[in-house]
Scaffold this motif. Sequence first.
Motif, PDB file in Angstrom:
ATOM      1  N   ILE A  35       0.721  -1.141   0.100  1.00  0.00           N
ATOM      2  CA  ILE A  35      -0.073  -0.010   0.056  1.00  0.00           C
ATOM      3  C   ILE A  35       0.839   1.233  -0.072  1.00  0.00           C
ATOM      4  O   ILE A  35       0.134   2.364  -0.465  1.00  0.00           O
ATOM      5  CB  ILE A  35      -0.940   0.020   1.073  1.00  0.00           C
ATOM      6  N   ASN A  36       2.181   1.050   0.470  1.00  0.00           N
ATOM      7  CA  ASN A  36       2.965   2.413   0.418  1.00  0.00           C
ATOM      8  C   ASN A  36       3.389   2.594  -0.768  1.00  0.00           C
ATOM      9  O   ASN A  36       4.234   3.736  -1.102  1.00  0.00           O
ATOM     10  CB  ASN A  36       4.076   2.678   1.428  1.00  0.00           C
ATOM     11  N   CYS A  37       2.997   1.868  -1.939  1.00  0.00           N
ATOM     12  CA  CYS A  37       3.297   2.266  -3.325  1.00  0.00           C
ATOM     13  C   CYS A  37       2.013   2.675  -4.009  1.00  0.00           C
ATOM     14  O   CYS A  37       1.928   3.199  -5.304  1.00  0.00           O
ATOM     15  CB  CYS A  37       3.532   0.892  -4.176  1.00  0.00           C
ATOM     16  N   ALA A  38       0.855   3.023  -3.278  1.00  0.00           N
ATOM     17  CA  ALA A  38      -0.395   3.723  -3.678  1.00  0.00           C
ATOM     18  C   ALA A  38      -0.116   5.079  -4.552  1.00  0.00           C
ATOM     19  O   ALA A  38      -0.762   5.285  -5.534  1.00  0.00           O
ATOM     20  CB  ALA A  38      -1.110   3.913  -2.680  1.00  0.00           C
ATOM     21  N   ALA A  39       0.866   6.101  -4.228  1.00  0.00           N
ATOM     22  CA  ALA A  39       1.050   7.304  -4.899  1.00  0.00           C
ATOM     23  C   ALA A  39       1.776   7.166  -6.143  1.00  0.00           C
ATOM     24  O   ALA A  39       1.860   7.818  -6.875  1.00  0.00           O
ATOM     25  CB  ALA A  39       1.868   8.205  -4.082  1.00  0.00           C
ATOM     26  N   GLY A  40       2.474   5.724  -6.302  1.00  0.00           N
ATOM     27  CA  GLY A  40       3.102   5.503  -7.536  1.00  0.00           C
ATOM     28  C   GLY A  40       2.262   4.507  -8.632  1.00  0.00           C
ATOM     29  O   GLY A  40       2.750   4.141  -9.752  1.00  0.00           O
ATOM     30  N   LEU A 247       5.701  11.331 -12.593  1.00  0.00           N
ATOM     31  CA  LEU A 247       6.238  11.732 -11.355  1.00  0.00           C
ATOM     32  C   LEU A 247       5.158  12.889 -10.765  1.00  0.00           C
ATOM     33  O   LEU A 247       4.995  13.077  -9.713  1.00  0.00           O
ATOM     34  CB  LEU A 247       7.736  12.281 -11.350  1.00  0.00           C
ATOM     35  N   ARG A 248       4.820  13.708 -11.899  1.00  0.00           N
ATOM     36  CA  ARG A 248       3.722  14.765 -11.396  1.00  0.00           C
ATOM     37  C   ARG A 248       2.651  14.161 -11.012  1.00  0.00           C
ATOM     38  O   ARG A 248       1.922  14.704  -9.996  1.00  0.00           O
ATOM     39  CB  ARG A 248       3.547  15.878 -12.370  1.00  0.00           C
ATOM     40  N   ALA A 249       1.919  13.332 -11.582  1.00  0.00           N
ATOM     41  CA  ALA A 249       0.950  12.459 -11.146  1.00  0.00           C
ATOM     42  C   ALA A 249       1.070  11.797  -9.859  1.00  0.00           C
ATOM     43  O   ALA A 249       0.119  11.808  -8.793  1.00  0.00           O
ATOM     44  CB  ALA A 249       0.481  11.618 -12.036  1.00  0.00           C
ATOM     45  N   SER A 250       2.316  11.332  -9.611  1.00  0.00           N
ATOM     46  CA  SER A 250       2.713  10.965  -8.173  1.00  0.00           C
ATOM     47  C   SER A 250       2.608  11.874  -7.098  1.00  0.00           C
ATOM     48  O   SER A 250       2.102  11.620  -5.948  1.00  0.00           O
ATOM     49  CB  SER A 250       3.845  10.046  -8.322  1.00  0.00           C
ATOM     50  N   ILE A 251       3.115  12.907  -7.481  1.00  0.00           N
ATOM     51  CA  ILE A 251       3.135  14.169  -6.253  1.00  0.00           C
ATOM     52  C   ILE A 251       1.853  14.448  -6.216  1.00  0.00           C
ATOM     53  O   ILE A 251       1.347  14.667  -4.865  1.00  0.00           O
ATOM     54  CB  ILE A 251       3.927  15.213  -7.010  1.00  0.00           C
ATOM     55  N   GLU A 252       0.785  14.743  -7.186  1.00  0.00           N
ATOM     56  CA  GLU A 252      -0.587  14.875  -6.715  1.00  0.00           C
ATOM     57  C   GLU A 252      -1.263  13.725  -5.864  1.00  0.00           C
ATOM     58  O   GLU A 252      -2.114  14.056  -4.829  1.00  0.00           O
ATOM     59  CB  GLU A 252      -1.467  15.235  -8.048  1.00  0.00           C
ATOM     60  N   ALA A 253      -0.874  12.542  -6.141  1.00  0.00           N
ATOM     61  CA  ALA A 253      -1.440  11.511  -5.570  1.00  0.00           C
ATOM     62  C   ALA A 253      -1.146  11.641  -4.004  1.00  0.00           C
ATOM     63  O   ALA A 253      -1.789  11.363  -3.049  1.00  0.00           O
ATOM     64  CB  ALA A 253      -1.077  10.140  -6.011  1.00  0.00           C
ATOM     65  N   ASN A 254       0.294  11.861  -3.878  1.00  0.00           N
ATOM     66  CA  ASN A 254       0.599  12.149  -2.442  1.00  0.00           C
ATOM     67  C   ASN A 254       0.197  13.256  -1.552  1.00  0.00           C
ATOM     68  O   ASN A 254      -0.306  13.162  -0.386  1.00  0.00           O
ATOM     69  CB  ASN A 254       2.118  12.329  -2.666  1.00  0.00           C
ATOM     70  N   GLN A 255      -0.248  14.402  -2.623  1.00  0.00           N
ATOM     71  CA  GLN A 255      -0.988  15.563  -1.971  1.00  0.00           C
ATOM     72  C   GLN A 255      -2.403  15.076  -1.562  1.00  0.00           C
ATOM     73  O   GLN A 255      -2.930  15.654  -0.357  1.00  0.00           O
ATOM     74  CB  GLN A 255      -0.918  16.679  -2.806  1.00  0.00           C
ATOM     75  N   LEU A 256      -2.927  14.274  -2.356  1.00  0.00           N
ATOM     76  CA  LEU A 256      -4.249  13.910  -1.790  1.00  0.00           C
ATOM     77  C   LEU A 256      -4.514  12.806  -0.718  1.00  0.00           C
ATOM     78  O   LEU A 256      -5.153  13.328   0.305  1.00  0.00           O
ATOM     79  CB  LEU A 256      -4.940  13.097  -3.335  1.00  0.00           C
ATOM     80  N   LEU A 257      -3.279  12.150  -0.440  1.00  0.00           N
ATOM     81  CA  LEU A 257      -3.117  11.354   0.646  1.00  0.00           C
ATOM     82  C   LEU A 257      -3.059  11.944   1.792  1.00  0.00           C
ATOM     83  O   LEU A 257      -3.420  11.765   2.925  1.00  0.00           O
ATOM     84  CB  LEU A 257      -2.027  10.147   0.527  1.00  0.00           C
ATOM     85  N   SER A 258      -2.215  13.030   1.793  1.00  0.00           N
ATOM     86  CA  SER A 258      -2.108  14.040   2.814  1.00  0.00           C
ATOM     87  C   SER A 258      -3.201  14.750   3.438  1.00  0.00           C
ATOM     88  O   SER A 258      -3.394  14.848   4.556  1.00  0.00           O
ATOM     89  CB  SER A 258      -0.872  14.978   2.534  1.00  0.00           C
TER      90      SER A 258
END
Length: 468
Positions: A35-40, A247-258
């Motif tokens: 699950i910690n691959c979720a943002a990728g 990677l920009r998509a990954s950054i947004e996914a990380n922001q949504l999780l936060s």
Amino acid sequence: MLLRATLTSLVLASFSLSVQAHTIRVAIGTQDTTINCAAGGLLIRELGLLEKYLPHDGKYQDATYDIQWKNFTSGAPLTNEMVAGKLDFGAMADFPGAFNGVAFEAAGKHSLFINVLSGNIEGSGNGIVVPIASTAQSLADLKGKTISVPFASTAHGMLLRAVAAQGWDPLKDVNIIAQAPEIAGSALQANKIEAHADFVPFGELFPNRGFARKIYDGSQSNTPTFHGALVDESYARQYPEVVVAYLRASIEANQLLSAEPEKYSELIEKVTGVEAEVNYLFHGPLGVQTRDLSWKPQYRQAVGTAIDTLKLLKKADRGLDLNTFIDDQYIREAFKASGLDYNAQLANYAQAPLKANDAQTGAPITDWKHVAQIWVKGEPKVRHYASAETAFTALAELKKDGKQVRAVYAQAEDSGIKLLASQAWFASDGQGKLSAFLLKDQAQQYAQAQGGKVFNFIDAGAQAVAGH
């Protein structure tokens, strides 16, 4: 001459158009249950984030994209498909990531480790569990026992280091066998194995399901661990803007999780079956791991350690040049394009922050060391409490009102990681203040030093309510 020039121009224009109008494959290997691959992977796919950032200007003006997703339960088969040219990107942990680099080199190719997705500089995320009825309380109790682990995984590396730290011979003092997590779950329930070492999320998932107990956390090894994303180097050189888009998509996914960890923990459960309560352990504030994305020195070190372990296991004849295998140019460009400061993130070692008021008192929480949390069934947000005592008092009131609780969390006094409170041990100090620990021995040492007592979850609750 004029006609020939015109024809030549038409041919060149046609050739240029064919180059621009070609279809670009974007094939991504994911590990949804890790699950910690979720943002990728998982979140990018489920929310359609990649499509937002893929380039459509310059040489990509008339390009079309063939986006392909394939899910794996571990890194090794994902690497096989990357080396075979069937995948362009892949998300995996440091250990299989290092193996990815070695496998590419053996095939006369190269892969690049392009970013971190989630990690812990002390090693938390990997863990060792035992059957719920086991008498083992720590790794020291497993000498002579059978421990299963997914071979060539980051948990395998952790287990070997943990065994070495005990002064044991891994070939004589323990019986280490290969076992995938889905098989290990059944084996633990049937008491067919005495312990199981695994990566995210199984060290927390199996205890949450009630048939295992965690007795070792990777942070005890003090060896950094992380999951990240890799790309085929030839693909990255041909389509660098596509790599940056991913990677920009990954950054947004990380922001949504936060921003909304509960909401996206529920989405991860819907896709994977991994309970939202466990997902929140990792993705919520003050979680087990940080969602970092930057190449901290400790994560570079983790790749080096993984390569050394691969040599020990005779899985690699030679090392990798970390300076060329780890390539941060794409994540730096993605940060810049997203209006973020990469160097600031590189220097930031804080856990995912908690900005909340105590659900019982309404006062702002300023000391995060003793935070406890309750996720009430039917409530979209987790409740936060400044102390375990306050949370236990609230828990008693919730039960009195007939409300069901999905999970109770507590922050470990020593490592600072989030724990399932029902699995934790609590120690009081001389004033009765409770602190949480993963292991009973840790709680006993603290209680002895503080002149307090040790409690399990039930007794700690009773103690807190009695003292209220």
